[in-house]
Motif scaffolding. Structure first.
Motif, PDB file in Angstrom:
ATOM      1  N   ALA A  62       0.804  -1.163  -0.017  1.00 51.67           N
ATOM      2  CA  ALA A  62      -0.050   0.170   0.034  1.00 51.67           C
ATOM      3  C   ALA A  62       1.009   1.352  -0.069  1.00 51.67           C
ATOM      4  CB  ALA A  62      -0.862  -0.102   1.226  1.00 51.67           C
ATOM      5  N   PRO A  63       0.234   2.338  -0.482  1.00 51.57           N
ATOM      6  CA  PRO A  63       1.017   3.727  -0.514  1.00 51.57           C
ATOM      7  C   PRO A  63       1.598   4.070   1.015  1.00 51.57           C
ATOM      8  CG  PRO A  63      -1.146   3.870  -1.622  1.00 51.57           C
ATOM      9  CD  PRO A  63      -0.858   2.638  -0.991  1.00 51.57           C
ATOM     10  N   THR A  64       2.657   4.742   1.349  1.00 54.51           N
ATOM     11  CA  THR A  64       3.148   5.163   2.335  1.00 54.51           C
ATOM     12  C   THR A  64       2.518   6.490   3.066  1.00 54.51           C
ATOM     13  OG1 THR A  64       5.013   6.332   1.446  1.00 54.51           O
ATOM     14  CG2 THR A  64       5.147   3.920   2.099  1.00 54.51           C
ATOM     15  N   VAL A  65       1.988   7.058   1.977  1.00 52.13           N
ATOM     16  CA  VAL A  65       1.042   8.475   2.295  1.00 52.13           C
ATOM     17  C   VAL A  65      -0.336   8.350   1.999  1.00 52.13           C
ATOM     18  CG1 VAL A  65       0.730  10.857   1.397  1.00 52.13           C
ATOM     19  CG2 VAL A  65       3.205   9.899   1.277  1.00 52.13           C
ATOM     20  N   MET A  66      -0.981   8.808   3.248  1.00 46.95           N
ATOM     21  CA  MET A  66      -2.509   8.356   3.183  1.00 46.95           C
ATOM     22  C   MET A  66      -3.243   9.652   3.645  1.00 46.95           C
ATOM     23  SD  MET A  66      -2.298   4.442   5.174  1.00 46.95           S
ATOM     24  CE  MET A  66      -3.904   3.866   4.449  1.00 46.95           C
ATOM     25  N   PRO A  67      -4.293   9.884   3.357  1.00 44.76           N
ATOM     26  CA  PRO A  67      -5.251  11.043   3.543  1.00 44.76           C
ATOM     27  C   PRO A  67      -5.251  11.355   4.953  1.00 44.76           C
ATOM     28  CG  PRO A  67      -6.736   9.844   2.411  1.00 44.76           C
ATOM     29  CD  PRO A  67      -5.231   9.173   2.467  1.00 44.76           C
ATOM     30  N   GLU A  68      -5.705  12.380   5.508  1.00 48.08           N
ATOM     31  CA  GLU A  68      -5.916  12.808   6.998  1.00 48.08           C
ATOM     32  C   GLU A  68      -7.228  12.065   7.621  1.00 48.08           C
ATOM     33  OE1 GLU A  68      -5.433  16.670   9.044  1.00 48.08           O
ATOM     34  OE2 GLU A  68      -7.419  16.726   8.458  1.00 48.08           O
ATOM     35  N   PRO A  69      -8.219  11.859   6.905  1.00 53.46           N
ATOM     36  CA  PRO A  69      -9.367  10.995   7.175  1.00 53.46           C
ATOM     37  C   PRO A  69      -8.902   9.622   7.617  1.00 53.46           C
ATOM     38  CG  PRO A  69     -10.043  12.371   5.363  1.00 53.46           C
ATOM     39  CD  PRO A  69      -8.586  12.506   5.473  1.00 53.46           C
ATOM     40  N   VAL A  70      -8.188   8.951   7.234  1.00 53.85           N
ATOM     41  CA  VAL A  70      -7.662   7.497   7.646  1.00 53.85           C
ATOM     42  C   VAL A  70      -7.002   7.681   8.999  1.00 53.85           C
ATOM     43  CG1 VAL A  70      -6.018   5.805   7.134  1.00 53.85           C
ATOM     44  CG2 VAL A  70      -7.272   6.768   5.417  1.00 53.85           C
ATOM     45  N   PHE A  71      -6.587   8.725   9.216  1.00 52.93           N
ATOM     46  CA  PHE A  71      -5.992   8.847  10.608  1.00 52.93           C
ATOM     47  C   PHE A  71      -6.864   9.147  11.546  1.00 52.93           C
ATOM     48  CE2 PHE A  71      -2.582   8.611   7.617  1.00 52.93           C
ATOM     49  CZ  PHE A  71      -1.755   7.448   7.963  1.00 52.93           C
ATOM     50  N   GLU A  72      -7.806  10.152  11.171  1.00 53.34           N
ATOM     51  CA  GLU A  72      -9.126  10.417  12.168  1.00 53.34           C
ATOM     52  C   GLU A  72      -9.482   9.232  12.588  1.00 53.34           C
ATOM     53  OE1 GLU A  72     -11.042  13.102   9.865  1.00 53.34           O
ATOM     54  OE2 GLU A  72      -9.936  15.039  10.446  1.00 53.34           O
ATOM     55  N   ALA A  73      -9.907   8.498  11.574  1.00 50.66           N
ATOM     56  CA  ALA A  73     -10.765   7.031  11.812  1.00 50.66           C
ATOM     57  C   ALA A  73      -9.956   6.146  12.780  1.00 50.66           C
ATOM     58  CB  ALA A  73     -11.151   6.330  10.644  1.00 50.66           C
ATOM     59  N   SER A  74      -8.637   6.044  12.579  1.00 46.37           N
ATOM     60  CA  SER A  74      -7.546   5.301  13.380  1.00 46.37           C
ATOM     61  C   SER A  74      -7.444   5.561  14.576  1.00 46.37           C
ATOM     62  CB  SER A  74      -6.507   4.654  12.363  1.00 46.37           C
ATOM     63  OG  SER A  74      -5.651   6.168  12.405  1.00 46.37           O
ATOM     64  N   GLY A  75      -7.525   7.162  14.778  1.00 42.23           N
ATOM     65  CA  GLY A  75      -7.262   7.356  16.139  1.00 42.23           C
ATOM     66  C   GLY A  75      -5.656   7.956  16.445  1.00 42.23           C
ATOM     67  N   HIS A  76      -5.003   7.965  15.334  1.00 42.34           N
ATOM     68  CA  HIS A  76      -3.819   8.313  15.274  1.00 42.34           C
ATOM     69  C   HIS A  76      -3.572   9.762  15.494  1.00 42.34           C
ATOM     70  CE1 HIS A  76      -2.757   4.218  13.616  1.00 42.34           C
ATOM     71  NE2 HIS A  76      -1.499   4.505  14.215  1.00 42.34           N
ATOM     72  N   LEU A  77      -4.650  10.665  14.924  1.00 44.74           N
ATOM     73  CA  LEU A  77      -4.632  12.008  15.132  1.00 44.74           C
ATOM     74  C   LEU A  77      -4.425  12.379  16.459  1.00 44.74           C
ATOM     75  CD1 LEU A  77      -6.432  13.565  12.137  1.00 44.74           C
ATOM     76  CD2 LEU A  77      -3.996  13.538  12.617  1.00 44.74           C
ATOM     77  N   GLU A  78      -5.459  11.644  17.237  1.00 46.41           N
ATOM     78  CA  GLU A  78      -5.681  12.327  18.873  1.00 46.41           C
ATOM     79  C   GLU A  78      -4.661  11.457  19.742  1.00 46.41           C
ATOM     80  OE1 GLU A  78      -7.932  14.292  19.745  1.00 46.41           O
ATOM     81  OE2 GLU A  78      -8.287  14.942  17.682  1.00 46.41           O
ATOM     82  N   GLY A  79      -4.338  10.319  19.356  1.00 53.23           N
ATOM     83  CA  GLY A  79      -3.613   9.650  20.603  1.00 53.23           C
ATOM     84  C   GLY A  79      -2.325   9.003  20.134  1.00 53.23           C
ATOM     85  N   PHE A  80      -1.635   9.184  19.012  1.00 51.51           N
ATOM     86  CA  PHE A  80      -0.287   8.736  18.637  1.00 51.51           C
ATOM     87  C   PHE A  80       0.727   9.476  19.029  1.00 51.51           C
ATOM     88  CE2 PHE A  80       2.837   7.042  15.711  1.00 51.51           C
ATOM     89  CZ  PHE A  80       2.796   5.719  15.830  1.00 51.51           C
ATOM     90  N   ASP A  81       0.876   9.766  20.483  1.00 46.96           N
ATOM     91  CA  ASP A  81       1.846  10.646  21.269  1.00 46.96           C
ATOM     92  C   ASP A  81       2.933  10.048  21.812  1.00 46.96           C
ATOM     93  OD1 ASP A  81       0.212  12.790  20.134  1.00 46.96           O
ATOM     94  OD2 ASP A  81      -1.197  12.419  21.688  1.00 46.96           O
ATOM     95  N   ASP A  82       3.880  10.745  22.106  1.00 46.85           N
ATOM     96  CA  ASP A  82       5.121  10.495  23.097  1.00 46.85           C
ATOM     97  C   ASP A  82       5.073  11.484  24.087  1.00 46.85           C
ATOM     98  OD1 ASP A  82       5.747   7.856  22.484  1.00 46.85           O
ATOM     99  OD2 ASP A  82       7.459   8.431  21.104  1.00 46.85           O
TER     100      ASP A  82
END
Length: 597
Positions: A62-82
């Motif tokens: 699969a592509p290494t670049v994906m649109p923002e809605p994918v990561f809104e759905a997966s939760g990465h925008l909100e919770g992929f933090d260090d």
């Protein structure tokens, strides 16, 4: 072995080195040199063989670049933090949890809340590693690790470099299930790069901003699909369960994986199955199993949707390093994408026999809803249909309250819904598959293999460093040496031998420079299993031309006819542990001191 020894060897022999050195270097990025790229490719092929081909799974890219809605759905925008803490003096940012782990006995500070990490920094007088300024009182902040980008020119759409390969599989599930003919269980694998904007990359290949993952997403019906656990039931594993962590010392449970699942030490049979497979695979590729364990996630580490999680960990330079993760993810991923995407993330499960069931239905009276709600009548009807699926008892009241797409609530008289209970015949149902995920870090495994293969000994009175890599993984299969470089017959035969071995598909290094001892040492340091030397003794006798074959670990040598060489080496590289012993019995061992020549 010190970590600096391995890093120095890796750079000197072309395994890996920091990228962009001509421009001062870029932290978190490494280039695999000629030997490292070959080793990495062999490792990926071995993983593909075990987890894709032998398991009958599909592989995608699969592509290494994906649109923002994918990561809104997966939760990465909100919770992929260090956790980030910035030095107030020099401005350098650090992983706050790593600082705490380095300064205390706490092994997993990442599982702690930020406020507690701030307290630990203050109580232990932790200072900035860059300039020595105390960090007490500095705020610990969440820092999202994803690299942002824009897709397209002008009015572009925001996107991100993927932080894991898994989302490419989940997003394409609606099509992938068709390739699997809608039959569960099925697995999809992917090997490729992922990107995380690490706060403080460190440890060579252990924490990078660009790295390679090898992941398998196994889609199952949680009610009907069981793993073939009997295939690995007798595999002995070393387990470090959560309830043993935090005690004095490290108490392991060493038992067959089948027993661990039966006794509930490993809570998921599917996770247990992949722990067994992985244990066999790690041993196959040369991991030192005395420096290997499976550690269960503590409650604070485990994602809220994960029923059970274990990490494969290897010991490197005194530290335990995560090299793979095994998680039962439930239906979280597919359900999240189903909520956000315009596609179906379920599989139709056909019953053995049709079933007659009572089904609550509505038939909204649009002749009334239309005038009352105007352009929103369709939304109201859809909300009634959702409500009857979720809570049919609500229609016993005189009116129901509905929430529309924008959050507005409306009240509708129950009579207008035309609620009823009907007998329907169903041939099956739509189910959302659960996901079991083994995820392997390729770079971390490369560094593990190099660290575990690193050895020092003495050969013919000289100190030697070598890599005891298994033949399947070694970057070079065979090295070919003409004993002297100015003898036409020797050179001609050496080149022919090298060409014949390459034609068989072997990776061959040809080296005619320096003493034969130095040439052996160079190959030993990159882990080449066998060296072939073409010398005068092999071409000047009365019999057929012959060469010497030297094995790496014991530096033993045997003379083999040239006509038999390709077949003999092909057999040696097939992984038979007794093969060289057999070769010594079939051919003439060589007693020689050429290594010190």
């Amino acid at each position: 072995m010190a970590g600096s020894d391995l890093v120095e060897l890796a750079k000197r022999r072309g395994f890996f080195f920091g990228s962009n050195g001509a421009y001062g270097g870029t932290a978190g990025f490494y280039t695999f040199g000629p030997r490292g790229a070959a080793l990495k490719r062999n490792l990926e092929d071995a993983w593909r063989d075990r987890f894709t081909l032998k398991e009958g799974n599909q592989e995608i890219e699969a592509p290494t670049v994906m649109p923002e809605p994918v990561f809104e759905a997966s939760g990465h925008l909100e919770g992929f933090d260090d956790m980030l803490v910035e030095c107030g003096e020099c401005g350098v940012s650090h992983r706050a949890d790593h600082l705490v782990e380095d300064a205390t006995d706490i092994e997993d500070a990442e599982a702690l809340p930020g406020s507690e990490v701030e307290t630990l920094i203050r109580d232990h007088d932790i200072a900035c590693p860059a300039c020595g300024t105390p960090l007490a009182g500095r705020e610990v902040e969440d820092f999202n690790l994803m690299f942002a980008t824009n897709i397209g020119p002008g009015d572009s759409k925001p996107g991100y470099l993927r932080p894991e390969t898994a989302q490419g599989i989940f997003v394409e599930f609606p099509r992938l299930k068709e390739y699997a003919r809608g039959q569960l269980p099925f697995g999809v694998t992917q090997i490729g790069p992922a990107y995380r904007n690490e706060i403080s990359p460190r440890g060579g290949l252990l924490r990078l901003r660009e790295f390679t993952q090898a992941e398998l997403e196994q889609f199952i019906d949680p009610e009907d699909d069981d793993p073939p656990l009997d295939r690995v039931a007798d595999v002995e594993v070393r387990l470090y369960p959560a309830d043993e962590q935090g005690t004095d010392g490290e108490t392991y449970l060493e038992m067959p994986i089948g027993e661990a699942v039966a006794e509930g030490v490993v809570g998921s049979a599917w996770v247990g199955y992949y722990l067994g497979l992985a244990n066999e695979w790690y041993e196959r590729i040369g991991v030192d199993m005395d420096r290997f364990r499976f550690r269960q996630h503590l409650p604070g580490e485990r994602a809220h949707y994960a029923a059970d999680c274990w990490d494969a960990e290897s010991e490197i330079d005194g530290d335990w390093i995560e090299i793979a993760g095994f998680a039962y993810r439930g239906d979280y991923d597919l359900s999240k994408h189903a909520e956000h995407a315009d596609d179906t993330f379920t599989v139709f499960k056909r019953y053995d026999e049709p079933r007659t069931v009572e089904r609550a239905t509505v038939d909204p009276d649009m002749s009334v809803l239309g005038p009352e709600f105007g352009g929103r009548a369709g939304e109201v009807a859809a909300a009634l249909e959702r409500l009857v699926e979720r809570d049919p008892d609500a229609f016993e009241a005189d009116a129901v309250t509905l929430e529309l797409d924008d959050g507005e609530t409306v009240t509708v008289e129950t009579d207008l819904a035309n609620f009823s209970i009907e007998d329907t015949t169903e041939t099956g149902e739509h189910v959302t598959p659960h996901v079991v995920e083994p995820s392997f870090g390729v770079g971390r495994t490369v560094q593990t293999l190099l660290a575990h293969a690193y050895a020092e000994d003495e050969v013919d009175g000289e100190d030697r460093t070598y890599l005891g890599l298994v033949p399947e993984i070694a970057p070079v299969d065979v090295a070919v040496f003409p004993l002297v470089s100015n003898a036409d017959r020797l050179v001609e035969l050496s080149e022919r031998v090298a060409d014949d071995l390459r034609d068989r598909g072997l990776a061959v290094s040809y080296d005619d420079s320096g003493s034969i001892g130095r040439r052996y040492r160079r190959q030993d340091e990159i882990g080449t299993p066998f060296c072939v030397t073409v010398d005068r003794d092999g071409i000047e006798g009365e019999g057929p031309d012959s060469v010497t074959v030297r094995e790496r670990d014991g530096a033993r040598q045997v003379r083999v006819p040239v006509d038999d060489l390709v077949e003999e080496l092909d057999a040696l590289l097939g992984g038979n542990d007794a093969a060289f012993e057999d070769l010594l019995e079939r051919h003439d061992p060589v007693e020689t001191d050429v290594e010190t020549a």
